[in-house]
Structures are given as C-alpha cells and as structure tokens.
Scaffold this motif. Structure first.
Motif, PDB file in Angstrom:
ATOM      1  N   LYS A 304      45.017 -46.170 -12.059  1.00  0.00           N
ATOM      2  CA  LYS A 304      45.563 -45.832 -13.371  1.00  0.00           C
ATOM      3  C   LYS A 304      46.652 -46.835 -13.744  1.00  0.00           C
ATOM      4  CE  LYS A 304      46.497 -43.186 -16.978  1.00  0.00           C
ATOM      5  NZ  LYS A 304      45.521 -42.924 -18.069  1.00  0.00           N
ATOM      6  N   LYS A 323      53.227 -34.646  -5.961  1.00  0.00           N
ATOM      7  CA  LYS A 323      53.780 -35.491  -7.013  1.00  0.00           C
ATOM      8  C   LYS A 323      54.412 -36.737  -6.384  1.00  0.00           C
ATOM      9  CE  LYS A 323      54.742 -31.790 -10.341  1.00  0.00           C
ATOM     10  NZ  LYS A 323      54.199 -30.682  -9.531  1.00  0.00           N
ATOM     11  N   ALA A 350      54.239 -38.681 -11.600  1.00  0.00           N
ATOM     12  CA  ALA A 350      52.788 -38.502 -11.661  1.00  0.00           C
ATOM     13  C   ALA A 350      52.347 -37.497 -10.603  1.00  0.00           C
ATOM     14  CB  ALA A 350      52.065 -39.834 -11.448  1.00  0.00           C
ATOM     15  N   GLU A 351      51.201 -36.905 -10.852  1.00  0.00           N
ATOM     16  CA  GLU A 351      50.585 -35.968  -9.906  1.00  0.00           C
ATOM     17  C   GLU A 351      49.312 -36.594  -9.372  1.00  0.00           C
ATOM     18  OE1 GLU A 351      48.935 -31.353  -9.697  1.00  0.00           O
ATOM     19  OE2 GLU A 351      50.024 -32.083 -11.463  1.00  0.00           O
ATOM     20  N   PRO A 366      45.194 -40.545 -11.007  1.00  0.00           N
ATOM     21  CA  PRO A 366      46.501 -39.894 -11.104  1.00  0.00           C
ATOM     22  C   PRO A 366      46.776 -39.371 -12.509  1.00  0.00           C
ATOM     23  CG  PRO A 366      46.677 -41.988  -9.950  1.00  0.00           C
ATOM     24  CD  PRO A 366      45.294 -41.927 -10.524  1.00  0.00           C
ATOM     25  N   LYS A 367      47.463 -38.252 -12.578  1.00  0.00           N
ATOM     26  CA  LYS A 367      47.852 -37.650 -13.854  1.00  0.00           C
ATOM     27  C   LYS A 367      49.311 -38.003 -14.131  1.00  0.00           C
ATOM     28  CE  LYS A 367      48.290 -33.178 -16.202  1.00  0.00           C
ATOM     29  NZ  LYS A 367      48.145 -31.705 -16.035  1.00  0.00           N
ATOM     30  N   LEU A 369      52.768 -37.556 -15.716  1.00  0.00           N
ATOM     31  CA  LEU A 369      53.503 -36.402 -16.251  1.00  0.00           C
ATOM     32  C   LEU A 369      54.650 -36.805 -17.170  1.00  0.00           C
ATOM     33  CD1 LEU A 369      53.675 -34.226 -13.011  1.00  0.00           C
ATOM     34  CD2 LEU A 369      51.955 -34.174 -14.843  1.00  0.00           C
ATOM     35  N   SER A 423      58.557 -29.687 -13.409  1.00  0.00           N
ATOM     36  CA  SER A 423      57.735 -30.867 -13.689  1.00  0.00           C
ATOM     37  C   SER A 423      58.511 -31.912 -14.471  1.00  0.00           C
ATOM     38  CB  SER A 423      56.479 -30.461 -14.474  1.00  0.00           C
ATOM     39  OG  SER A 423      55.641 -29.644 -13.683  1.00  0.00           O
TER      40      SER A 423
END
Length: 575
Positions: A304, A323, A350-351, A366-367, A369, A423
């Motif tokens: 990512k 995370k 990121a998560e 990866p997500k 955040l 978060s």
C-alpha cells in the motif's frame, strides 16, 4: 558496509549478571559473524579449578570420589539382580504348580510389577551416579569419554554435544569462554565465517541495514543489495546455543527497488509489517503486511502506497490490535511542478491484516486509519521506542527553517511523545529541545527504562561528545519531565548511536526492584574513532542508568548500527 550481529546475555538474577554477545559481519564478499560475551557483574573473571598431574591435587581427589560414587550403584545392582533371580525361580516353581488359577495369576502379575519398579529404580540410581561421576571428572579437566549427554550436567550458559571423536562433552555457548561447566564472558570479538559469496558470482553490496526482534528468540534483518538492482530482502534468524540459525532471504518486491527497508513484529502471532521507499529520492512510501510461519518462512501481502516524495528512512512502532505507526518526513508540494514543498514530521496509523490464514493464502492490504503531524518543518534522523503498550517516544532533528539569523532556539535535539487512544494517535506532550543552543546534533537513539522513563542518547558534533538524558512521562499531567540533564557518556566523533533497554511493551510501565531491575545497553563510537564501544548500565527504582560498565570494543570501524531485544533479554546488534 558490514553486517554485525551482537547478542548480549540473559538478564541476570541478581544485581547485574553475565551477558553474552554474538556479532555478525556482512562484508562485500562474505558474511561474517563475531562474538563477544558482555559481562555486567562486579567481576569479569572467575577463578576456575585446573587439573594437575600430581596425585595429591584436588582434581584427583575429586576423581577418586567420583569413581567411588559411580561404583556404588554397580555393586548394589549385582545384589538386586541376585534377589530378582531367586524371585524368578520361586515364581517359576509357583507357576508350574498352580499357574491355572486366578489367584496365582494375580500374584504373578504383582510380582512382575514389583520387579519392574525395582529395575527402574536401580536404573535411575545408576544414571544419577554415572552423571555425577562424569560431570565431576570432566569439570576437573579429565578427558575420559562419556557416551551420552544424559550422563552430564553442564553449567549455566553451557550445553552438551556429542561427537564421534570425543563422545559427549559440555561446551560454552557461542560468545562464552570456559569448560562448559563454568562459562565466563569472552574478552574480544571473534570472527567466524557465516555466509560466503558463491565463486564466480558478484559479491553482495549490502546497505540500509535494519534489525527487529521477533518472538521465540528470533530476529528479522532487512537490507538492500545494490549489486542486485537495489533489491530489498528480509532474512529471519533464531538465536541458539551454537550461534544463529538463518532462513533463506525473502525478496521484498519484484516490481521495484527497495530503499531503507524496516520491519516490526505485531502483537498478533506471526504477523509483521514492512515499510520502505522505492527510490533513493522523490519516491513512494510503501507499507506491506507479512506472515511468518513456524519454519521461519516469510510471505508478503499486497503493498500500500501511503506517502510520496520520500527520501529518508522511516520508523515502525507496533501498537495493540495489529496496528502499526509509521514515522516519516513528509513533503507536501506547494504547487505542481515548481519544486517547492512544505515539510513536516508525520506519522501514519494503519491496521495490518491478521496472519490467520494458511501459508500461501493471500494477505490483504493494510488499512490506513489516519495521518498525524508531530513537527512543523523539515525533520530528519527520526528514531523512536515504546515506553508502554500504547505510548512511545520520538527523537528527531528539526531544522530552523527560514530563521537565517539563527536567533530562535535550536531544535536539533528534539523529543516528543505519542499515545494511542482508541483508533486515534495523539501527541500528548509539547516537543522539548534538549540542546537549544547547540547545532550539529547528529546520530541519536531512544530506549525505554521502565516506569514511563526513557533514555535519549545523541551525538553533538560541535562538541565531539555523545550525551545522554533521561526523561519520563508524568502520568498525571501527561507531560515530559527531565529526570537527568544531558551528560557526556563518550568523547570523540561517532557516526552511530544505539541504545536498547530490557523494558518490553506490555509491562504497563512497571519497574522491577533495583537488584533485579532493567538494564540499558549502549553502543557508540568515541575516542578510538568509529570503532564500536559497548557499555551496559543497571536501571533501578530511580529509573536512572547507574553502575555502568565498559564491555568491549570492536576491532574494525563501524559506520552504522541497528539493534533489537531478543525474547530472553539478549541484545542483537547489527552494524
């Protein structure tokens, strides 16, 4: 560039105990490892009894005692065997007379059980006595062969190995010196070959070295090989008694070069995060998840892109619930194509995908955040260390910006602190500048000391001195408090500074008693130029490093360093 692996010994049980080092060196033509045992007790030497030729020497007295002990179970064994034999005759007669009845069969079964218990007890007695005898003989220097490691009891930091030539024998773990029954710290770096270049192939040109600690006494080494089109690799290793056990290098990207790769293990078992940039300058910042299996094989997920215009090394910090925080120098263009940028110290939360699938199954992307800024202006030389499960300290160098007359305080020795609230990543303290009147603050490192405290070690180029300050997060005000003003810990120029504390995330800031407290390991240059100098200090209830002890100097110059704490509190040092 060279790759060195340094392993510091297990945390002692009293005061400051013995320590172990193993150092690995990767040159352009081969990969070598060095070993130096760090000793952090009151004395570096232990007087060992030595065997002598005279019959009246203590070694022969002990040998005679050992022989007598070994003979006891043998003599008793013969008596027991005679009794067992007579019992067998009696049972045989009874069997011949009345073997068909239920009662006789029950008696026979009971007799056989008693006989087996007696045999096992005798066997155990023989084993214990033989082990004591063999251990005493080898401890006193006699070279009589022992058939099995079951007959030996090796000392602390020792292990048993069997060879065809010598049989079973005790040896000291790599990095220790001694008999195998008493293992003392080594006093110098010892070079041994680890990996050599294949004849006829180009020697590896290793750069951008980084090491991270993994669970189960493992490490992950990330690097760039400029001889292979700047490809990036990760090698997984496990620290064992005889040295390091390494996996095959895993390629980080098949589509682009990899510069300054960094890796960190997440709180989910087997899950890792890797970050790097795709070019030396003006490149994309990449974050990717990875999975480590039981056989130390690495599988990478979908990368990512999280930043652009990257030119400096990043830092990864593991956070709860899979995370991760990426710390980096952010560059935002003012207008397209004019080459002008705004500069910030930035962070990404990121998560990462949890490594629950089987090896070979795809790993997700990866997500992202959120992005957060911790400094306004150009930053460099970022380093960070956790001080609690959800908080970490950040040290960095910040420029003055447009202050041409240099009237504003210097921010080259800046430090800040961040906490994860749910978060959201929150920078709860105002940044401090430890050297408001000094320029040329170069290499730096931070390490947790327990109780929310941490050491900030940095090199002042103008003063040719390496300094160390101790700070603490006040739990009431959530502000940084200076526990100790910066003090000089080494003189002379150094291109590197590395510190490691034995505090781990998950302790909640708890501090052990001073007699069994944490330790702070430091590795810097100094008066001998760029040669690495190791030092270790105790950290007690005051949260301040004390009773510091020099523990060795490398024979060769060191240009850069990265370090990680192993599961058993040994320090892995990569240079």
């Amino acid at each position: 560039l060279k790759l060195w692996l340094k392993i510091q010994a297990k945390q002692p049980s009293a005061s400051m105990g013995a320590a172990k080092d193993t150092v690995v060196n990767t040159g352009c033509s081969s990969l070598l490892w060095f070993s130096l045992l760090l000793h952090v007790g009151d004395s570096l030497g232990i007087a060992l009894p030595q065997s002598k030729e005279a019959k009246t020497s203590p070694s022969y007295v002990v040998a005679d005692v050992a022989s007598y002990i070994a003979s006891l179970p043998r003599s008793r064994h013969h008596d027991e065997e005679a009794l067992v034999q007579r019992a067998d005759v009696a049972r045989s007669r009874a069997t011949l007379q009345a073997a068909a009845t239920t009662q006789d069969r029950a008696l026979l079964e009971e007799a056989f059980e008693i006989r087996e218990e007696s045999r096992m007890e005798a066997e155990n007695a023989r084993g214990v006595a033989a082990g004591l005898s063999s251990t005493l003989r080898q401890f006193m220097g006699q070279s009589e062969g022992v058939r099995s490691c079951r007959e030996l009891a090796c000392g602390g930091n020792g292990y048993c190995a069997v060879s065809q030539q010598h049989g079973a024998a005790c040896h000291c773990k790599v990095g220790y010196e001694g008999t195998g029954f008493v293992c003392n710290p080594g006093t110098s770096f010892t070079q041994r070959p680890l990996i050599s270049a294949t004849p006829g192939t180009a020697a590896p040109q290793v750069a951008d070295l980084h090491v991270a600690s993994l669970s189960n006494n493992g490490v992950a080494v990330a690097f760039r090989d400029s001889s292979r089109q700047n490809r990036g690799f990760v090698v997984l290793g496990e620290a064992v008694d005889t040295g390091m056990r390494w996996s095959a290098p895993a390629l980080l990207s098949t589509s682009s070069p990899v510069f300054a790769p960094v890796v960190v293990e997440l709180d989910s078992p087997g899950s890792l995060a890797v970050a790097y940039r795709t070019k030396d300058r003006g490149s994309e910042g990449i974050l990717v998840g990875a999975r480590r299996d039981a056989e130390n094989r690495l599988q990478l997920g979908t990368p990512k892109v999280f930043a652009h215009y990257q030119a400096q090394a990043m830092v990864l910090i593991s956070m709860p619930e899979s995370k991760v925080v990426v710390l980096f120098a952010d560059h935002v263009p003012l207008k397209a194509g004019d080459g002008q940028f705004d500069h910030y110290g930035a962070s990404l939360l990121a998560e990462l995908p949890v490594a629950e699938g089987k090896q070979g199954e795809p790993i997700g992307m990866p997500k992202l955040l959120g992005k957060y800024r911790f400094a306004q202006g150009a930053v460099s030389r970022i380093t960070a260390a956790p001080i609690s499960p959800s908080a970490f300290a950040i040290a960095y160098r910040q420029s003055r910006g447009v202050d041409i007359e240099n009237v504003s305080p210097s921010k080259e020795a800046s430090v800040s602190l961040a906490e994860l609230w749910g978060s959201e990543l929150v920078f709860t303290t105002k940044a401090l500048s430890l050297e408001p009147q000094q320029e040329q603050i170069w290499a730096r490192s931070v390490a947790g000391l327990g109780g929310g405290a941490f050491a900030y070690t940095y090199h002042s180029g103008a003063e040719q001195s390496t300094k160390q300050a101790v700070l603490r997060l006040d739990p009431e005000t959530h502000r940084l408090v200076l526990l100790r003003e910066p003090l000089s810990v080494a003189s002379g120029f150094t291109p590197f500074v590395s510190t490691i504390g034995t505090v781990r995330r998950g302790e909640g800031g708890a501090v052990q008693e001073s007699t069994q407290g944490h330790r702070l390991f430091s590795f810097v240059g100094g008066e001998q130029g760029a040669k690495g100098q190791a030092k270790i200090c105790a950290v007690g209830s005051s949260l301040l490093p004390e009773r510091c002890q020099d523990v060795g100097t490398t024979a060769q110059e060191v240009l850069g360093v990265s370090a990680a704490l192993l599961s058993d509190n040994r320090v892995f040092l990569l240079t």
